[in-house]
Design an enzyme around this catalytic site. Structure first.
Site, PDB file in Angstrom:
ATOM      1  N   LYS A 275      34.831  49.278  37.222  1.00 44.92           N
ATOM      2  CA  LYS A 275      34.388  48.339  36.187  1.00 44.92           C
ATOM      3  C   LYS A 275      33.964  47.022  36.847  1.00 44.92           C
ATOM      4  CE  LYS A 275      39.189  46.871  35.491  1.00 44.92           C
ATOM      5  NZ  LYS A 275      40.415  47.164  34.717  1.00 44.92           N
TER       6      LYS A 275
ATOM      7  N   TYR B 211      33.778  15.542  48.880  1.00 47.54           N
ATOM      8  CA  TYR B 211      34.025  15.019  47.538  1.00 47.54           C
ATOM      9  C   TYR B 211      35.479  14.626  47.360  1.00 47.54           C
ATOM     10  CZ  TYR B 211      29.470  16.712  45.937  1.00 47.54           C
ATOM     11  OH  TYR B 211      28.134  16.928  45.757  1.00 47.54           O
TER      12      TYR B 211
HETATM   13  C1  LIG Z   1      41.419  47.797  35.523  1.00 49.50           C
HETATM   14  C2  LIG Z   1      42.279  48.907  35.109  1.00 49.50           C
HETATM   15  C3  LIG Z   1      42.864  49.759  36.061  1.00 49.50           C
HETATM   16  C4  LIG Z   1      42.801  49.501  37.548  1.00 49.50           C
HETATM   17  O1  LIG Z   1      43.807  48.578  37.871  1.00 49.50           O
HETATM   18  P1  LIG Z   1      44.084  48.107  39.386  1.00 49.50           P
HETATM   19  O2  LIG Z   1      45.216  47.171  39.264  1.00 49.50           O
HETATM   20  O3  LIG Z   1      42.846  47.443  39.858  1.00 49.50           O
HETATM   21  O4  LIG Z   1      44.381  49.342  40.140  1.00 49.50           O
HETATM   22  C5  LIG Z   1      43.570  50.862  35.590  1.00 49.50           C
HETATM   23  N1  LIG Z   1      43.706  51.091  34.274  1.00 49.50           N
HETATM   24  C6  LIG Z   1      43.188  50.280  33.334  1.00 49.50           C
HETATM   25  C7  LIG Z   1      43.401  50.576  31.892  1.00 49.50           C
HETATM   26  C8  LIG Z   1      42.475  49.159  33.720  1.00 49.50           C
HETATM   27  O5  LIG Z   1      41.970  48.334  32.789  1.00 49.50           O
END
Ligand SMILES: *Cc1c(COP(=O)(O)O)cnc(C)c1O
Length: 370
Positions: free
Chosen positions: A34, A263
Protein backbone atom coordinates in the site's frame (compact mmCIF):
# COMPACT_ATOMS: atom_id res chain seq x y z
CA UNK A 1 24.38 17.32 -13.78
CA UNK A 2 21.05 17.24 -12.07
CA UNK A 3 20.25 17.49 -8.38
CA UNK A 4 22.04 14.57 -6.74
CA UNK A 5 19.36 13.39 -4.27
CA UNK A 6 18.65 9.74 -5.12
CA UNK A 7 16.61 6.90 -3.64
CA UNK A 8 18.37 3.69 -4.66
CA UNK A 9 15.90 0.82 -4.46
CA UNK A 10 17.27 -2.71 -4.25
CA UNK A 11 14.59 -5.04 -5.50
CA UNK A 12 16.68 -8.15 -4.77
CA UNK A 13 16.68 -7.05 -1.10
CA UNK A 14 12.89 -6.67 -1.25
CA UNK A 15 12.61 -10.20 -2.65
CA UNK A 16 14.98 -11.52 0.02
CA UNK A 17 12.89 -9.90 2.76
CA UNK A 18 9.68 -11.38 1.32
CA UNK A 19 11.27 -14.82 1.52
CA UNK A 20 12.37 -14.16 5.11
CA UNK A 21 8.80 -13.14 6.01
CA UNK A 22 7.36 -16.29 4.45
CA UNK A 23 9.89 -18.50 6.11
CA UNK A 24 9.45 -16.99 9.58
CA UNK A 25 5.68 -17.26 9.32
CA UNK A 26 5.41 -20.60 7.58
CA UNK A 27 2.13 -19.92 5.80
CA UNK A 28 1.19 -17.84 2.80
CA UNK A 29 2.08 -14.14 2.67
CA UNK A 30 0.38 -11.13 1.15
CA UNK A 31 3.09 -8.57 0.44
CA UNK A 32 1.73 -5.27 1.76
CA UNK A 33 2.55 -2.67 -0.88
CA UNK A 34 0.00 0.00 0.00
CA UNK A 35 0.97 3.68 -0.23
CA UNK A 36 3.15 3.03 -3.28
CA UNK A 37 4.96 0.24 -1.43
CA UNK A 38 5.71 2.49 1.56
CA UNK A 39 7.20 5.00 -0.85
CA UNK A 40 9.41 2.48 -2.69
CA UNK A 41 7.36 2.12 -5.90
CA UNK A 42 4.51 -0.40 -5.86
CA UNK A 43 4.77 -1.64 -9.44
CA UNK A 44 8.53 -2.22 -9.24
CA UNK A 45 8.21 -4.03 -5.92
CA UNK A 46 5.30 -6.17 -7.12
CA UNK A 47 7.10 -7.08 -10.36
CA UNK A 48 10.17 -8.18 -8.41
CA UNK A 49 8.20 -11.00 -6.73
CA UNK A 50 5.70 -11.63 -9.52
CA UNK A 51 5.06 -15.34 -9.91
CA UNK A 52 6.46 -15.96 -6.43
CA UNK A 53 4.21 -13.87 -4.17
CA UNK A 54 1.03 -15.44 -2.83
CA UNK A 55 -0.65 -12.08 -3.26
CA UNK A 56 -0.50 -8.39 -2.51
CA UNK A 57 -2.34 -6.02 -0.19
CA UNK A 58 -3.09 -2.37 -0.89
CA UNK A 59 -5.25 0.28 0.72
CA UNK A 60 -7.76 0.97 -2.03
CA UNK A 61 -9.07 0.23 -5.51
CA UNK A 62 -6.92 2.93 -7.15
CA UNK A 63 -3.79 1.26 -5.84
CA UNK A 64 -5.00 -2.14 -7.06
CA UNK A 65 -5.84 -0.75 -10.51
CA UNK A 66 -2.29 0.49 -10.90
CA UNK A 67 -1.00 -3.04 -10.28
CA UNK A 68 -3.49 -4.68 -12.64
CA UNK A 69 -2.63 -2.13 -15.36
CA UNK A 70 1.01 -3.12 -14.92
CA UNK A 71 0.04 -6.74 -15.56
CA UNK A 72 0.11 -8.09 -12.00
CA UNK A 73 -2.23 -11.09 -11.92
CA UNK A 74 -1.78 -12.33 -8.34
CA UNK A 75 -4.60 -11.91 -5.79
CA UNK A 76 -4.84 -8.34 -4.46
CA UNK A 77 -6.52 -7.59 -1.16
CA UNK A 78 -8.05 -4.16 -0.51
CA UNK A 79 -7.21 -3.61 3.16
CA UNK A 80 -10.06 -1.18 3.73
CA UNK A 81 -12.41 -2.85 1.28
CA UNK A 82 -14.68 -0.41 -0.53
CA UNK A 83 -15.49 3.13 0.54
CA UNK A 84 -18.63 3.44 -1.60
CA UNK A 85 -21.02 0.94 -3.15
CA UNK A 86 -20.22 2.16 -6.66
CA UNK A 87 -16.70 0.71 -6.42
CA UNK A 88 -18.01 -2.84 -6.34
CA UNK A 89 -18.36 -3.36 -10.13
CA UNK A 90 -14.73 -2.32 -10.66
CA UNK A 91 -13.51 -4.40 -7.74
CA UNK A 92 -15.34 -7.33 -9.26
CA UNK A 93 -14.01 -6.59 -12.75
CA UNK A 94 -10.36 -6.55 -11.69
CA UNK A 95 -10.92 -9.45 -9.35
CA UNK A 96 -9.81 -8.05 -5.99
CA UNK A 97 -10.35 -9.53 -2.57
CA UNK A 98 -12.01 -7.20 -0.10
CA UNK A 99 -11.77 -6.61 3.62
CA UNK A 100 -15.16 -6.09 5.25
CA UNK A 101 -14.53 -4.19 8.46
CA UNK A 102 -17.84 -2.45 9.19
CA UNK A 103 -21.53 -3.20 9.32
CA UNK A 104 -22.36 -0.67 6.60
CA UNK A 105 -20.04 -2.54 4.22
CA UNK A 106 -21.68 -5.82 5.13
CA UNK A 107 -25.15 -4.52 4.27
CA UNK A 108 -24.02 -3.09 0.95
CA UNK A 109 -22.22 -6.30 0.00
CA UNK A 110 -25.17 -8.52 0.88
CA UNK A 111 -27.59 -6.52 -1.23
CA UNK A 112 -25.27 -5.85 -4.19
CA UNK A 113 -25.78 -7.31 -7.65
CA UNK A 114 -22.38 -8.67 -8.62
CA UNK A 115 -21.19 -10.29 -11.82
CA UNK A 116 -19.24 -12.81 -9.77
CA UNK A 117 -18.93 -13.46 -6.05
CA UNK A 118 -16.07 -11.80 -4.14
CA UNK A 119 -13.58 -13.25 -1.72
CA UNK A 120 -14.16 -11.54 1.63
CA UNK A 121 -11.63 -11.07 4.42
CA UNK A 122 -13.84 -10.43 7.41
CA UNK A 123 -12.07 -8.22 9.92
CA UNK A 124 -12.53 -8.58 13.64
CA UNK A 125 -11.79 -5.87 16.17
CA UNK A 126 -9.95 -8.08 18.64
CA UNK A 127 -8.67 -5.13 20.68
CA UNK A 128 -7.12 -2.48 18.47
CA UNK A 129 -10.42 -0.57 18.32
CA UNK A 130 -9.74 1.07 14.98
CA UNK A 131 -11.81 -0.84 12.42
CA UNK A 132 -13.33 -4.30 12.47
CA UNK A 133 -16.47 -5.91 13.84
CA UNK A 134 -16.73 -6.63 17.54
CA UNK A 135 -16.63 -10.36 18.39
CA UNK A 136 -20.41 -10.62 18.77
CA UNK A 137 -21.10 -8.71 15.55
CA UNK A 138 -18.46 -10.86 13.92
CA UNK A 139 -20.21 -14.13 14.57
CA UNK A 140 -23.46 -12.72 13.15
CA UNK A 141 -21.70 -11.31 10.10
CA UNK A 142 -19.94 -14.60 9.45
CA UNK A 143 -23.23 -16.47 9.48
CA UNK A 144 -24.82 -14.06 7.04
CA UNK A 145 -21.88 -14.07 4.65
CA UNK A 146 -21.13 -17.77 4.75
CA UNK A 147 -22.73 -19.37 1.70
CA UNK A 148 -24.19 -16.08 0.42
CA UNK A 149 -24.31 -15.72 -3.38
CA UNK A 150 -22.02 -12.67 -3.33
CA UNK A 151 -19.31 -14.41 -1.31
CA UNK A 152 -16.84 -16.75 -2.95
CA UNK A 153 -14.74 -17.48 0.11
CA UNK A 154 -14.32 -16.11 3.64
CA UNK A 155 -11.00 -15.46 5.34
CA UNK A 156 -11.01 -14.52 9.02
CA UNK A 157 -8.68 -11.67 9.91
CA UNK A 158 -7.68 -9.27 12.63
CA UNK A 159 -4.90 -6.75 13.19
CA UNK A 160 -2.59 -6.12 16.17
CA UNK A 161 -2.19 -2.79 17.94
CA UNK A 162 0.99 -3.51 19.91
CA UNK A 163 2.87 -6.36 18.26
CA UNK A 164 6.01 -4.20 18.08
CA UNK A 165 6.10 -4.09 21.87
CA UNK A 166 7.40 -7.41 23.19
CA UNK A 167 6.75 -6.44 26.79
CA UNK A 168 3.04 -5.79 26.32
CA UNK A 169 0.57 -8.66 26.77
CA UNK A 170 -1.98 -6.95 24.54
CA UNK A 171 -1.02 -9.10 21.55
CA UNK A 172 -1.70 -12.30 23.49
CA UNK A 173 -5.05 -10.90 24.59
CA UNK A 174 -5.95 -10.11 20.99
CA UNK A 175 -4.95 -13.62 19.89
CA UNK A 176 -7.16 -15.06 22.62
CA UNK A 177 -10.17 -12.95 21.64
CA UNK A 178 -9.72 -13.93 18.02
CA UNK A 179 -9.30 -17.61 18.83
CA UNK A 180 -12.29 -17.77 21.16
CA UNK A 181 -14.52 -16.02 18.66
CA UNK A 182 -13.62 -18.19 15.70
CA UNK A 183 -14.05 -21.31 17.82
CA UNK A 184 -17.73 -20.42 18.07
CA UNK A 185 -17.91 -20.70 14.32
CA UNK A 186 -17.91 -24.48 14.08
CA UNK A 187 -17.89 -24.48 10.30
CA UNK A 188 -14.86 -22.23 10.43
CA UNK A 189 -12.41 -24.73 11.83
CA UNK A 190 -10.68 -25.15 8.49
CA UNK A 191 -11.29 -21.65 7.30
CA UNK A 192 -8.27 -19.54 6.42
CA UNK A 193 -7.09 -16.95 8.91
CA UNK A 194 -4.84 -13.91 8.81
CA UNK A 195 -3.37 -12.14 11.82
CA UNK A 196 0.33 -11.42 11.52
CA UNK A 197 1.82 -8.13 10.38
CA UNK A 198 5.63 -7.74 10.33
CA UNK A 199 5.97 -7.28 14.08
CA UNK A 200 3.94 -10.41 14.78
CA UNK A 201 5.93 -12.42 12.22
CA UNK A 202 9.17 -11.37 13.88
CA UNK A 203 8.10 -11.34 17.49
CA UNK A 204 5.01 -13.40 18.22
CA UNK A 205 5.19 -17.08 17.34
CA UNK A 206 1.90 -17.47 19.22
CA UNK A 207 0.12 -15.63 16.41
CA UNK A 208 1.22 -18.36 14.04
CA UNK A 209 0.20 -21.40 16.04
CA UNK A 210 -3.52 -20.73 15.67
CA UNK A 211 -3.89 -22.56 12.41
CA UNK A 212 -1.76 -24.79 10.27
CA UNK A 213 0.53 -23.50 7.58
CA UNK A 214 -1.90 -24.27 4.76
CA UNK A 215 -4.65 -22.05 6.12
CA UNK A 216 -2.80 -19.08 7.57
CA UNK A 217 -1.85 -15.90 5.82
CA UNK A 218 0.57 -13.25 6.98
CA UNK A 219 0.54 -9.60 5.91
CA UNK A 220 4.13 -8.37 6.08
CA UNK A 221 4.70 -4.69 5.29
CA UNK A 222 7.56 -2.79 6.86
CA UNK A 223 9.87 -5.82 7.11
CA UNK A 224 9.77 -6.20 3.33
CA UNK A 225 11.50 -2.83 3.15
CA UNK A 226 14.19 -3.96 5.56
CA UNK A 227 13.15 -2.15 8.73
CA UNK A 228 12.46 -4.21 11.82
CA UNK A 229 9.48 -2.75 13.69
CA UNK A 230 10.65 -4.41 16.91
CA UNK A 231 13.37 -2.18 18.21
CA UNK A 232 14.74 -4.72 20.72
CA UNK A 233 14.79 -7.48 18.12
CA UNK A 234 17.87 -9.56 17.46
CA UNK A 235 16.59 -10.64 14.07
CA UNK A 236 17.35 -7.31 12.49
CA UNK A 237 20.33 -8.72 10.61
CA UNK A 238 18.24 -11.09 8.52
CA UNK A 239 16.48 -8.21 6.81
CA UNK A 240 18.19 -6.20 4.10
CA UNK A 241 17.53 -2.49 3.63
CA UNK A 242 15.77 -1.81 0.34
CA UNK A 243 16.00 1.98 0.11
CA UNK A 244 19.26 3.86 0.30
CA UNK A 245 18.67 7.61 0.29
CA UNK A 246 21.76 9.53 -0.77
CA UNK A 247 22.78 12.97 -1.91
CA UNK A 248 25.97 14.96 -2.20
CA UNK A 249 27.81 17.77 -0.53
CA UNK A 250 27.33 20.99 -2.48
CA UNK A 251 29.10 23.48 -0.20
CA UNK A 252 31.65 23.43 2.63
CA UNK A 253 32.55 26.16 5.10
CA UNK A 254 34.55 26.42 8.29
CA UNK A 255 32.91 28.11 11.23
CA UNK A 256 34.44 29.23 14.49
CA UNK A 257 33.53 28.02 17.93
CA UNK A 258 30.45 30.03 18.95
CA UNK A 259 29.15 30.56 15.38
CA UNK A 260 25.64 29.42 14.54
CA UNK A 261 24.26 28.00 11.30
CA UNK A 262 21.01 27.86 9.40
CA UNK A 263 17.44 28.85 10.16
CA UNK A 264 16.82 29.81 13.73
CA UNK A 265 20.55 29.50 14.42
CA UNK A 266 19.64 26.47 16.49
CA UNK A 267 23.11 24.93 16.25
CA UNK A 268 26.02 26.78 17.81
CA UNK A 269 29.47 25.28 17.30
CA UNK A 270 31.14 24.02 20.48
CA UNK A 271 34.46 23.87 18.64
CA UNK A 272 35.76 25.11 15.30
CA UNK A 273 33.63 23.11 12.90
CA UNK A 274 33.69 22.11 9.24
CA UNK A 275 30.14 22.22 7.94
CA UNK A 276 28.97 20.45 4.79
CA UNK A 277 25.75 21.43 3.05
CA UNK A 278 23.86 18.47 1.57
CA UNK A 279 21.30 18.71 -1.23
CA UNK A 280 18.43 17.06 0.61
CA UNK A 281 15.74 18.61 2.75
CA UNK A 282 12.28 18.12 4.12
CA UNK A 283 10.74 18.59 0.67
CA UNK A 284 12.54 15.36 -0.25
CA UNK A 285 11.12 13.64 2.78
CA UNK A 286 14.02 14.01 5.19
CA UNK A 287 12.30 14.78 8.50
CA UNK A 288 12.51 18.40 9.62
CA UNK A 289 12.12 17.15 13.18
CA UNK A 290 15.50 15.35 13.05
CA UNK A 291 17.73 16.75 15.78
CA UNK A 292 21.44 17.60 15.86
CA UNK A 293 23.23 14.28 16.25
CA UNK A 294 21.00 12.29 13.90
CA UNK A 295 23.34 9.75 12.24
CA UNK A 296 24.51 10.22 8.67
CA UNK A 297 27.41 8.80 6.63
CA UNK A 298 29.79 10.75 4.37
CA UNK A 299 31.95 8.72 1.99
CA UNK A 300 31.30 5.72 4.20
CA UNK A 301 32.21 7.44 7.48
CA UNK A 302 29.64 7.94 10.19
CA UNK A 303 28.92 11.48 11.31
CA UNK A 304 25.94 13.58 12.31
CA UNK A 305 23.33 16.05 11.21
CA UNK A 306 23.74 19.53 12.69
CA UNK A 307 21.35 22.47 12.76
CA UNK A 308 17.91 22.87 11.29
CA UNK A 309 16.85 20.85 8.23
CA UNK A 310 15.62 23.21 5.54
CA UNK A 311 13.39 22.53 2.54
CA UNK A 312 16.12 21.66 0.06
CA UNK A 313 19.30 21.40 2.14
CA UNK A 314 20.66 20.19 5.42
CA UNK A 315 23.96 20.44 7.32
CA UNK A 316 26.41 17.69 8.13
CA UNK A 317 29.36 17.83 10.52
CA UNK A 318 32.57 17.22 8.55
CA UNK A 319 35.04 18.23 11.26
CA UNK A 320 36.28 14.66 11.73
CA UNK A 321 36.12 13.77 8.03
CA UNK A 322 38.86 15.97 6.54
CA UNK A 323 38.87 14.05 3.26
CA UNK A 324 35.27 15.04 2.52
CA UNK A 325 34.93 17.45 -0.38
CA UNK A 326 32.36 18.94 -2.73
CA UNK A 327 30.61 15.99 -4.35
CA UNK A 328 31.22 13.56 -1.48
CA UNK A 329 28.40 11.06 -1.20
CA UNK A 330 26.13 11.36 1.83
CA UNK A 331 23.92 8.51 2.99
CA UNK A 332 20.85 9.84 4.78
CA UNK A 333 19.68 6.28 5.48
CA UNK A 334 20.11 2.88 3.92
CA UNK A 335 23.04 0.52 4.35
CA UNK A 336 25.19 2.20 6.99
CA UNK A 337 22.62 4.45 8.58
CA UNK A 338 19.58 2.54 9.80
CA UNK A 339 16.29 4.21 8.89
CA UNK A 340 15.10 3.20 12.37
CA UNK A 341 17.87 5.30 13.96
CA UNK A 342 17.04 8.36 11.87
CA UNK A 343 13.36 7.88 12.67
CA UNK A 344 14.09 7.65 16.38
CA UNK A 345 16.12 10.87 16.31
CA UNK A 346 13.23 12.57 14.52
CA UNK A 347 10.54 11.29 16.86
CA UNK A 348 8.90 9.11 14.23
CA UNK A 349 9.03 5.62 12.69
CA UNK A 350 10.73 4.26 9.59
CA UNK A 351 7.30 3.77 7.97
CA UNK A 352 6.79 7.53 7.86
CA UNK A 353 10.30 8.28 6.59
CA UNK A 354 9.87 5.90 3.66
CA UNK A 355 6.36 7.05 2.76
CA UNK A 356 7.46 10.68 2.69
CA UNK A 357 10.30 10.30 0.18
CA UNK A 358 9.54 12.36 -2.91
CA UNK A 359 11.12 14.66 -5.51
CA UNK A 360 14.35 12.64 -5.46
CA UNK A 361 15.32 10.46 -8.43
CA UNK A 362 14.40 6.81 -7.97
CA UNK A 363 16.92 4.29 -9.30
CA UNK A 364 16.04 0.61 -9.29
CA UNK A 365 18.55 -2.23 -9.03
CA UNK A 366 17.91 -5.93 -9.18
CA UNK A 367 20.57 -8.58 -8.89
CA UNK A 368 18.04 -10.88 -10.46
CA UNK A 369 19.85 -14.14 -9.81
CA UNK A 370 19.21 -13.70 -6.07
C1 LIG B 1 -0.39 -1.89 6.82
C2 LIG B 1 -0.99 -3.14 7.27
C3 LIG B 1 -0.21 -4.29 7.44
C4 LIG B 1 1.30 -4.29 7.34
O1 LIG B 1 1.82 -3.85 8.57
P1 LIG B 1 3.40 -3.77 8.86
O2 LIG B 1 3.48 -3.29 10.25
O3 LIG B 1 3.96 -2.80 7.89
O4 LIG B 1 3.91 -5.14 8.65
C5 LIG B 1 -0.86 -5.48 7.76
N1 LIG B 1 -2.19 -5.51 7.93
C6 LIG B 1 -2.97 -4.43 7.80
C7 LIG B 1 -4.44 -4.53 8.03
C8 LIG B 1 -2.40 -3.21 7.49
O5 LIG B 1 -3.17 -2.11 7.39
Amino acid sequence: MSRPAIAHIRLDAFRHNYRVAKQCHGGKALAVIKANAYGHGAVHCAKSIEGEADGFAVACLEEALQLREAGISEPILLLEGFFEANELPDIDAIDCLIVVHAKWQLEILLSAKLAQPLQVWLKMDSGMHRVGLSPSEYVQAFKRLNGHKNVAKLVLMSHFANADNLSSDHTLQQIEVFQNTIHELKQAINVETSLANSAAILGWQQAMRLSDTKTRWSRPGIMLYGANPIVQSSQVHVLKPVMQLTSKIISIRNIKKGDSIGYGSIFTAERDTTVGVVACGYADGYPRSAITGTPMAVDGKMTRLIGCVSMDMLFVDLTDIPAASIGSQVELWGNQVAANDVAKAAGTIAYELFCNVKRVHFQYFDASNI
